[in-house]
Design a protein around this motif. Structure first.
Motif, PDB file in Angstrom:
ATOM      1  N   ALA A  77      74.119  14.158  33.300  1.00  0.00           N
ATOM      2  CA  ALA A  77      72.813  14.029  33.950  1.00  0.00           C
ATOM      3  C   ALA A  77      72.556  12.551  34.237  1.00  0.00           C
ATOM      4  CB  ALA A  77      71.715  14.583  33.055  1.00  0.00           C
ATOM      5  N   LEU A  78      71.657  12.306  35.173  1.00  0.00           N
ATOM      6  CA  LEU A  78      71.268  10.945  35.543  1.00  0.00           C
ATOM      7  C   LEU A  78      69.758  10.867  35.593  1.00  0.00           C
ATOM      8  CD1 LEU A  78      71.959   8.067  36.790  1.00  0.00           C
ATOM      9  CD2 LEU A  78      71.658   9.188  38.997  1.00  0.00           C
ATOM     10  N   ARG A  79      69.206   9.838  34.994  1.00  0.00           N
ATOM     11  CA  ARG A  79      67.774   9.545  35.098  1.00  0.00           C
ATOM     12  C   ARG A  79      67.670   8.264  35.918  1.00  0.00           C
ATOM     13  NH1 ARG A  79      63.609  10.304  30.349  1.00  0.00           N
ATOM     14  NH2 ARG A  79      63.537  12.312  31.372  1.00  0.00           N
ATOM     15  N   SER A 101      89.439   7.132  36.863  1.00  0.00           N
ATOM     16  CA  SER A 101      89.790   7.807  38.109  1.00  0.00           C
ATOM     17  C   SER A 101      88.776   7.485  39.210  1.00  0.00           C
ATOM     18  CB  SER A 101      89.914   9.313  37.873  1.00  0.00           C
ATOM     19  OG  SER A 101      88.681   9.854  37.466  1.00  0.00           O
ATOM     20  N   GLU A 102      89.178   7.790  40.437  1.00  0.00           N
ATOM     21  CA  GLU A 102      88.322   7.520  41.597  1.00  0.00           C
ATOM     22  C   GLU A 102      87.409   8.709  41.860  1.00  0.00           C
ATOM     23  OE1 GLU A 102      88.008   4.682  42.961  1.00  0.00           O
ATOM     24  OE2 GLU A 102      89.750   3.729  42.077  1.00  0.00           O
ATOM     25  N   PRO A 103      86.188   8.455  42.329  1.00  0.00           N
ATOM     26  CA  PRO A 103      85.614   7.188  42.787  1.00  0.00           C
ATOM     27  C   PRO A 103      84.944   6.362  41.691  1.00  0.00           C
ATOM     28  CG  PRO A 103      84.095   8.943  43.330  1.00  0.00           C
ATOM     29  CD  PRO A 103      85.311   9.603  42.697  1.00  0.00           C
ATOM     30  N   HIS A 104      84.902   6.872  40.454  1.00  0.00           N
ATOM     31  CA  HIS A 104      84.194   6.143  39.399  1.00  0.00           C
ATOM     32  C   HIS A 104      84.738   4.732  39.215  1.00  0.00           C
ATOM     33  CE1 HIS A 104      83.124   4.800  35.357  1.00  0.00           C
ATOM     34  NE2 HIS A 104      81.982   5.441  35.580  1.00  0.00           N
ATOM     35  N   ARG A 105      86.047   4.585  39.144  1.00  0.00           N
ATOM     36  CA  ARG A 105      86.639   3.269  38.864  1.00  0.00           C
ATOM     37  C   ARG A 105      86.189   2.222  39.888  1.00  0.00           C
ATOM     38  NH1 ARG A 105      93.003   2.472  38.863  1.00  0.00           N
ATOM     39  NH2 ARG A 105      92.599   3.204  40.952  1.00  0.00           N
ATOM     40  N   SER A 106      86.298   2.535  41.167  1.00  0.00           N
ATOM     41  CA  SER A 106      85.899   1.581  42.215  1.00  0.00           C
ATOM     42  C   SER A 106      84.399   1.334  42.220  1.00  0.00           C
ATOM     43  CB  SER A 106      86.326   2.091  43.594  1.00  0.00           C
ATOM     44  OG  SER A 106      87.720   2.171  43.669  1.00  0.00           O
ATOM     45  N   LEU A 133      69.426   0.554  44.880  1.00  0.00           N
ATOM     46  CA  LEU A 133      69.664   1.538  45.942  1.00  0.00           C
ATOM     47  C   LEU A 133      71.156   1.810  46.091  1.00  0.00           C
ATOM     48  CD1 LEU A 133      67.025   0.355  48.545  1.00  0.00           C
ATOM     49  CD2 LEU A 133      66.962   2.447  47.162  1.00  0.00           C
ATOM     50  N   ARG A 134      71.976   0.779  46.021  1.00  0.00           N
ATOM     51  CA  ARG A 134      73.435   0.975  46.077  1.00  0.00           C
ATOM     52  C   ARG A 134      73.907   1.859  44.936  1.00  0.00           C
ATOM     53  NH1 ARG A 134      75.348  -5.204  47.320  1.00  0.00           N
ATOM     54  NH2 ARG A 134      74.828  -5.190  49.534  1.00  0.00           N
ATOM     55  N   PHE A 135      73.423   1.566  43.736  1.00  0.00           N
ATOM     56  CA  PHE A 135      73.797   2.350  42.568  1.00  0.00           C
ATOM     57  C   PHE A 135      73.398   3.812  42.775  1.00  0.00           C
ATOM     58  CE2 PHE A 135      73.474   4.177  38.397  1.00  0.00           C
ATOM     59  CZ  PHE A 135      74.463   3.560  37.646  1.00  0.00           C
ATOM     60  N   PHE A 136      72.162   4.035  43.190  1.00  0.00           N
ATOM     61  CA  PHE A 136      71.655   5.386  43.365  1.00  0.00           C
ATOM     62  C   PHE A 136      72.432   6.149  44.431  1.00  0.00           C
ATOM     63  CE2 PHE A 136      68.743   8.618  45.053  1.00  0.00           C
ATOM     64  CZ  PHE A 136      68.535   9.330  43.892  1.00  0.00           C
ATOM     65  N   LEU A 137      72.799   5.479  45.510  1.00  0.00           N
ATOM     66  CA  LEU A 137      73.529   6.156  46.582  1.00  0.00           C
ATOM     67  C   LEU A 137      74.940   6.567  46.161  1.00  0.00           C
ATOM     68  CD1 LEU A 137      72.313   4.101  49.663  1.00  0.00           C
ATOM     69  CD2 LEU A 137      71.674   6.452  49.025  1.00  0.00           C
ATOM     70  N   LYS A 138      75.506   5.882  45.185  1.00  0.00           N
ATOM     71  CA  LYS A 138      76.832   6.246  44.662  1.00  0.00           C
ATOM     72  C   LYS A 138      76.751   7.402  43.669  1.00  0.00           C
ATOM     73  CE  LYS A 138      79.465   2.962  46.445  1.00  0.00           C
ATOM     74  NZ  LYS A 138      80.657   3.201  47.210  1.00  0.00           N
ATOM     75  N   ALA A 139      75.602   7.613  43.065  1.00  0.00           N
ATOM     76  CA  ALA A 139      75.454   8.587  41.985  1.00  0.00           C
ATOM     77  C   ALA A 139      75.882  10.012  42.360  1.00  0.00           C
ATOM     78  CB  ALA A 139      74.022   8.584  41.454  1.00  0.00           C
ATOM     79  N   ILE A 199      79.611  10.398  42.082  1.00  0.00           N
ATOM     80  CA  ILE A 199      80.101  10.350  40.705  1.00  0.00           C
ATOM     81  C   ILE A 199      79.793  11.673  40.001  1.00  0.00           C
ATOM     82  CG2 ILE A 199      79.958   9.164  38.484  1.00  0.00           C
ATOM     83  CD1 ILE A 199      81.232   7.519  40.843  1.00  0.00           C
ATOM     84  N   ILE A 200      78.610  12.221  40.217  1.00  0.00           N
ATOM     85  CA  ILE A 200      78.269  13.518  39.624  1.00  0.00           C
ATOM     86  C   ILE A 200      79.207  14.603  40.164  1.00  0.00           C
ATOM     87  CG2 ILE A 200      76.499  15.325  39.463  1.00  0.00           C
ATOM     88  CD1 ILE A 200      75.904  12.945  37.640  1.00  0.00           C
ATOM     89  N   ALA A 201      79.509  14.562  41.453  1.00  0.00           N
ATOM     90  CA  ALA A 201      80.464  15.523  42.022  1.00  0.00           C
ATOM     91  C   ALA A 201      81.831  15.367  41.372  1.00  0.00           C
ATOM     92  CB  ALA A 201      80.564  15.332  43.536  1.00  0.00           C
ATOM     93  N   GLN A 202      82.230  14.130  41.099  1.00  0.00           N
ATOM     94  CA  GLN A 202      83.506  13.885  40.424  1.00  0.00           C
ATOM     95  C   GLN A 202      83.479  14.484  39.010  1.00  0.00           C
ATOM     96  OE1 GLN A 202      84.410   9.740  39.792  1.00  0.00           O
ATOM     97  NE2 GLN A 202      86.349  10.196  38.788  1.00  0.00           N
ATOM     98  N   ILE A 203      82.369  14.296  38.299  1.00  0.00           N
ATOM     99  CA  ILE A 203      82.251  14.856  36.947  1.00  0.00           C
ATOM    100  C   ILE A 203      82.367  16.380  36.985  1.00  0.00           C
ATOM    101  CG2 ILE A 203      80.665  15.237  35.007  1.00  0.00           C
ATOM    102  CD1 ILE A 203      79.642  12.361  35.497  1.00  0.00           C
ATOM    103  N   ARG A 204      81.774  16.995  37.985  1.00  0.00           N
ATOM    104  CA  ARG A 204      81.803  18.459  38.078  1.00  0.00           C
ATOM    105  C   ARG A 204      83.225  19.005  38.192  1.00  0.00           C
ATOM    106  NH1 ARG A 204      76.556  18.544  41.893  1.00  0.00           N
ATOM    107  NH2 ARG A 204      75.031  18.680  40.208  1.00  0.00           N
ATOM    108  N   LYS A 205      84.164  18.177  38.636  1.00  0.00           N
ATOM    109  CA  LYS A 205      85.563  18.593  38.778  1.00  0.00           C
ATOM    110  C   LYS A 205      86.453  18.013  37.680  1.00  0.00           C
ATOM    111  CE  LYS A 205      85.002  18.334  43.750  1.00  0.00           C
ATOM    112  NZ  LYS A 205      85.370  17.518  44.907  1.00  0.00           N
TER     113      LYS A 205
END
Length: 132
Positions: A57-59, A85-90, A34-40, A43-49
């Motif tokens: 994509a995420l499955r 870069s953040e937030p991925h690194r943290s 659940l923690r992993f999923f809530l961060k996803a 991270i996807i928003a970060q990728i978009r920029k």
């Protein structure tokens, strides 16, 4: 749980080669999943920029505690800049506390083959696992 479908932040040139990463993560517990999923979404928003991001994509299989990611980049350096870069690194550092197993595989494809299929990502991850 719903997957996050393929998104194309920056379309590559049709004659380009792109650098691809597929990953598989399995968490120790459902709480970790659940923690992993809530961060996803962050991270996807970060990728978009992210400069050089050509797709992602995420499955998510939260109740199985398993996640697959698939992303395409203009080159290896673009992927590494994103990962540092953040937030991925943290998020990646925090996830290591509840991760059971993770696997990564990398390859290049012609940009015209995007978006990639989950079948191809899983095949490559399985091959990588068998060779280790």
């Amino acid at each position: 749980m719903p997957d996050i479908p393929w998104t194309t932040p920056t379309a590559p040139a049709s004659d380009a080669e792109v650098y691809v990463m597929a990953s598989r993560f399995e968490t120790e517990t459902l709480v970790g999943a659940l923690r992993f999923f809530l961060k996803a979404p962050g991270i996807i928003a970060q990728i978009r920029k992210a400069p050089g991001a050509n797709g992602a994509a995420l499955r998510a299989r939260v109740f199985r505690r398993t996640f697959l990611t698939l992303s395409a980049w203009e080159d290896r350096d673009a992927l590494h800049r994103f990962a540092r870069s953040e937030p991925h690194r943290s998020s990646a550092r925090a996830a290591s506390a509840y991760m059971k197993e993770s696997a990564f595989t990398f390859w290049t494809v012609p940009a015209r083959e995007l978006p990639l299929t989950w079948a191809e990502a899983e095949r490559r991850l399985d091959e990588q696992k068998q060779s280790s």
